[in-house]
Scaffold this motif. Sequence first.
Motif, PDB file in Angstrom:
ATOM      1  N   PRO A  49       0.809  -1.233   0.000  1.00 14.90           N
ATOM      2  CA  PRO A  49       0.000   0.000   0.000  1.00 14.90           C
ATOM      3  C   PRO A  49       0.833   1.269   0.000  1.00 14.90           C
ATOM      4  O   PRO A  49       0.393   2.292  -0.542  1.00 14.90           O
ATOM      5  CB  PRO A  49      -0.813  -0.134   1.292  1.00 14.90           C
ATOM      6  CG  PRO A  49      -0.870  -1.599   1.558  1.00 14.90           C
ATOM      7  CD  PRO A  49       0.445  -2.138   1.087  1.00 14.90           C
ATOM      8  N   LEU A  56      -6.683   0.575  -3.448  1.00 12.28           N
ATOM      9  CA  LEU A  56      -6.971  -0.709  -4.076  1.00 12.28           C
ATOM     10  C   LEU A  56      -8.003  -0.588  -5.193  1.00 12.28           C
ATOM     11  O   LEU A  56      -7.849  -1.189  -6.256  1.00 12.28           O
ATOM     12  CB  LEU A  56      -7.476  -1.701  -3.007  1.00 12.28           C
ATOM     13  CG  LEU A  56      -7.964  -3.060  -3.502  1.00 12.28           C
ATOM     14  CD1 LEU A  56      -6.857  -3.792  -4.240  1.00 12.28           C
ATOM     15  CD2 LEU A  56      -8.494  -3.896  -2.349  1.00 12.28           C
ATOM     16  N   TYR A 164      -1.317  -4.936  -4.199  1.00 13.27           N
ATOM     17  CA  TYR A 164      -2.314  -5.462  -3.269  1.00 13.27           C
ATOM     18  C   TYR A 164      -2.569  -6.953  -3.515  1.00 13.27           C
ATOM     19  O   TYR A 164      -2.830  -7.704  -2.569  1.00 13.27           O
ATOM     20  CB  TYR A 164      -3.626  -4.684  -3.413  1.00 13.27           C
ATOM     21  CG  TYR A 164      -3.629  -3.360  -2.683  1.00 13.27           C
ATOM     22  CD1 TYR A 164      -4.007  -3.277  -1.346  1.00 13.27           C
ATOM     23  CD2 TYR A 164      -3.265  -2.182  -3.336  1.00 13.27           C
ATOM     24  CE1 TYR A 164      -4.018  -2.064  -0.680  1.00 13.27           C
ATOM     25  CE2 TYR A 164      -3.277  -0.957  -2.662  1.00 13.27           C
ATOM     26  CZ  TYR A 164      -3.648  -0.911  -1.336  1.00 13.27           C
ATOM     27  OH  TYR A 164      -3.655   0.290  -0.668  1.00 13.27           O
TER      28      TYR A 164
END
Length: 377
Positions: A49, A56, A164
């Motif tokens: 992240p 995301l 992710y």
Amino acid sequence: MTITAPTKAPRARGQSQFSVAWSQFRKNRLAQIGGVFLILLYLMAIFGPFLAPDGLSTYSTTNITRFHPPTPIQFRDPETGAFTRPFVYQYGQELNLDTFVNEYRPTDTRCPIYFGVRGDEYRLLGLIPGNIHLFGTGQESPDCNVYLMGGEALGRDLFTRIMYASQISLTIGVGAVLISTVIGLLMGAMAAFFGGIVDTLIMRLVEVLSAIPGLFLLIMLRSVFPQDINPIFALYMILGLLALISWGGLARVTRGQLLSVRELDFVSAAQALGAGNSRIMIRHMLPTMTTYVIVGLSLGIPAAILGESGLSFLGIGAVEPYVSWGSLLAQAQEGGFSSITQRPWVLIPGFFIVFTVMAFQLLGDGLRDAFDPRKRS
């Protein structure tokens, strides 16, 4: 005449099995390279992240950039040739009158890239909150984005999605193998120690699991649950299914090795001293499987990653908003041959799968050779 007392030669210090294996492992350069690559991959997953410029599921609802091409980062001013702040050109869509297909072409608008920018909020390891990203274009223009690896079907940054997705693919692979290893060791130890009806029941269950193809069994068990289940529950379900179908082989090997260990003197001594059955199995018998388990873990994790990627590729794995490498690769199948000719960047998640499996195989082969006395040099 003087008599000198003979000096005692220094006693050679023995080496433990793990120290010998470590010295052998250090001689295998390919295994070390595989281990280093895996460390980098898992660091990438942990700090994904932070490394990703977007969230995301961040995308524009007004300007959908479907399958946006990668935006090359510019370090020189094209007019003066001098080094400047890194930037990318904003792309616009133009209709190709020959093919009647919208094509992306760079405009004259520059999007400067900043480091340590604030953006979408996230949680590292699910615990540490943050909103600082390694790089990005800031909030100057909502249509100014960096696409290092292009965009996907909804215009979301593919590099962000891969970061992710690595958390899901790598975590499920390790978690499933750890759970299956514990189940396989306990089942094999119980079959070897108790024998009789316990041994028969466990081995027949192993034979049933091995008689059904693994992927078919996964699909059959996954079809029991609805398609629109809770995304978090879906991830745990996939982890449990992968662990459920993969413990049989380890249980069979554990049983075969512990059948001979059960008759050794230290097991008989533990029984004579009044040790319970669980203590004998866990503290005395199972430690003899340590080297096999270490090698088995390193070779079993890539199989679990491939299994999860296969389920996600078929559309029955990770559920939106969560994503894995397999579900990202499924978009390449939707585009058919045009995924290779017009938007080859959608194949990048497949390279991450191959790269990870190759690194695990190199590490596993190196550990197997290091613990094998016949291959020591």
